[in-house]
Design a protein around this motif. Sequence first.
Motif, mmCIF file in Angstrom:
data_model
loop_
_atom_site.group_PDB
_atom_site.id
_atom_site.type_symbol
_atom_site.label_atom_id
_atom_site.label_comp_id
_atom_site.label_asym_id
_atom_site.label_seq_id
_atom_site.Cartn_x
_atom_site.Cartn_y
_atom_site.Cartn_z
ATOM 1 N N THR A 71 0.848 -1.186 0.000
ATOM 2 C CA THR A 71 0.000 0.000 0.000
ATOM 3 C C THR A 71 0.886 1.239 0.000
ATOM 4 N N TYR A 82 -0.377 3.929 1.174
ATOM 5 C CA TYR A 82 -1.062 4.732 2.192
ATOM 6 C C TYR A 82 -0.081 5.493 3.091
ATOM 7 N N ASN A 142 -0.101 9.177 -0.436
ATOM 8 C CA ASN A 142 -1.555 9.075 -0.321
ATOM 9 C C ASN A 142 -2.291 10.236 -0.999
ATOM 10 N N ASN A 196 -7.805 12.344 -0.701
ATOM 11 C CA ASN A 196 -6.725 11.370 -0.521
ATOM 12 C C ASN A 196 -6.914 10.240 -1.522
ATOM 13 N N TRP A 217 -4.662 6.564 -2.549
ATOM 14 C CA TRP A 217 -3.477 5.724 -2.498
ATOM 15 C C TRP A 217 -3.804 4.404 -3.193
ATOM 16 N N ASN A 245 -3.513 0.148 -3.199
ATOM 17 C CA ASN A 245 -3.302 -1.098 -2.470
ATOM 18 C C ASN A 245 -3.152 -2.217 -3.477
ATOM 19 N N HIS A 262 -7.316 -7.062 3.917
ATOM 20 C CA HIS A 262 -7.394 -5.675 4.350
ATOM 21 C C HIS A 262 -8.289 -5.661 5.578
ATOM 22 N N HIS A 307 -12.862 5.398 8.348
ATOM 23 C CA HIS A 307 -12.153 6.593 7.894
ATOM 24 C C HIS A 307 -12.675 7.794 8.681
#
Length: 153
Positions: free
Chosen positions: A53, A55, A59, A99, A101, A103, A111, A116
């Motif tokens: 990721t 993240y 991101n 945002n 990103w 994965n 996951h 969030h």
Amino acid sequence: MPVAKMFPTKIFIDQRRGSLALNAQLLREIEDLAELDEGGIKWSRKNYLNGFTSYGSANELHKTSSTFAGLKEWIDSRVLRYAKDLDLDLGRGKLEMSNCWANVMFEHSQHSWHIHPLAVISGTYYVSLPEGSPAIKFEDPRLPFFMHTPPRK
């Protein structure tokens, strides 16, 4: 006794993908990122077992890649439709992707359940799914607050 819906959760599902050309370019960029993003590779080894990721390292991909900027436009148009369906009063404001990103989940990766915080709308865009991949699973975010119910029929 009448039953009223007090806290329904509306989930917008759009199975129409972006263009094949967009997906192909996204896939190339994500593969490059998974190979070259040293910070993401290091973060993933510790926090995202058997996957990658960006993240923890990159991101805001929509700000650094014209391909991801194109994805942002596509997503923002759908979020606008979703916001209208939710009857959100945005006043003069607007919702847009802030945002982004990537994965990459390899075999046997997963996951974990998460939320969030402070997000108005969260979403996932699948560029590629191997045959036999499990579906996304949504959980009621109230469960950690001990507001559990028995399984439904």
